[in-house]
Design an enzyme around this catalytic site. Sequence first.
Site, short mmCIF file in Angstrom:
data_model
loop_
_atom_site.label_atom_id
_atom_site.label_comp_id
_atom_site.label_asym_id
_atom_site.label_seq_id
_atom_site.Cartn_x
_atom_site.Cartn_y
_atom_site.Cartn_z
N GLY A 162 0.83 -1.19 0.00
CA GLY A 162 0.00 0.00 0.00
C GLY A 162 0.87 1.25 0.00
N GLU A 166 -18.95 9.95 0.80
CA GLU A 166 -18.62 10.02 -0.63
C GLU A 166 -19.40 8.99 -1.43
OE1 GLU A 166 -14.12 11.86 -0.05
OE2 GLU A 166 -14.38 9.71 -0.35
#
Length: 425
Positions: A17, A174
């Site tokens: 990541g 979102e």
Amino acid sequence: MNEKKSKRPHVVILGAGMGGVKAAQCFAGEPVDVTVVDQNNYQFFAPLLYQLSTGILEESEIALPVRQFFRSQSNADFHLGCVTGFDTANKTVFTDTGDISYDYLIVALGSTTRYFGMKDIEEHSFPMKTLSESAAIRDHIMRCIESAAHETDEEKRQALLTFIVVGGGPTGVEEAGAIAELLHNTLPPDYPRLDLKKADVKLIEMTDSLLMMMPMKLRESAAKSLRKKGVDVRLNTAVSNYDGETVTFKNGETIKAHTLIWASGVQAVDVCSKLGAKQAGDGRIIVGRDLSVPELPEVYVIGDCAHFIEKSGEPPLATIAPYAMQEAACAAHNIMCQIEGEPQKTFVSHDLGSMAMVGRFAGVMAKGSMTMDGFFAWAAWLAVHVIRLAGWTTNFIVLYKWLLNTLFSTRPACLTSERDDTQTP
């Protein structure tokens, strides 16, 4: 057995990541060998998963092959494999594709969805932590709409057009805003015989406000913007069960819905428990001031796996990408200090602010005493996130698709995947 033959110290980084890749890059030019381990050969940009799940972007536009990060770094290598365990006494990591010995270890394996013991919700809801999970949501949403287009029973049609998002953090906010715009703005011209004004998007939050990390003014602004977009924002509301067809709330209310998206909690990945270190309640590994594990000084933990309390009495550091990258740099520095016999430094975080996209032309942003909402926060969100994407080609494509979505409400990635006979809407 995957052994390094070099006599140079071998640093193994678990997780590719943003934190893991940043840590590996910090060792560029240092007299060490680095191996990055991940079960996928790509890194994806997690803040844009909601745009994948709602057809704005595609997988390749928010992900990049891991090896591309290290094209010019001769001391870094990549190992594709899923971490299955540890032998810390012999400094070995077990993976499903071979064992890897290390001198120093950085654990940056990220997090997974937390269901707080609610098995039915875990079984029937949609998580949104990975590329495949987000693509599955996109596929499911589009199949629900297609099914609703030819469903003659009004009650069943409404259940197909009811989309419930649980969790009032940035991900939930979102996602709910993007689904509402998809249903109310983008798709109606494509479904002239389906009244998408009846599509029902609900955002469920168990506390009294959204975006708890934001000042109250911005929390209220986000809720107001979502309601203007047609989202039913429900605060002080908790889900207790979901069987795939009916959502049950703790107050006893039930709603028929074919879609429940769970964005209400995260925890460290399960394999962290096999390290043998002390863990917090959410599975994160408790680390010291230098980010190392007190019981294992050659092991460092960063990002979503790390439980780090900067000041006594404060909550642990938030699990967000900017902090993970700062921790990565500190962990890499401290490993080099160990190798060179120098004192290690204490990790000190730098608050880069927080922001959330609420939909087209609507966003919220806070940095210290500075707050912003509306159009300018939306524009700032776009600028910050496109800068963080890897590669100018990706930047160009993403900007182009954002422009299309902004000007014409188009979402070219509203596609369904191939399915088998066991799949249902």
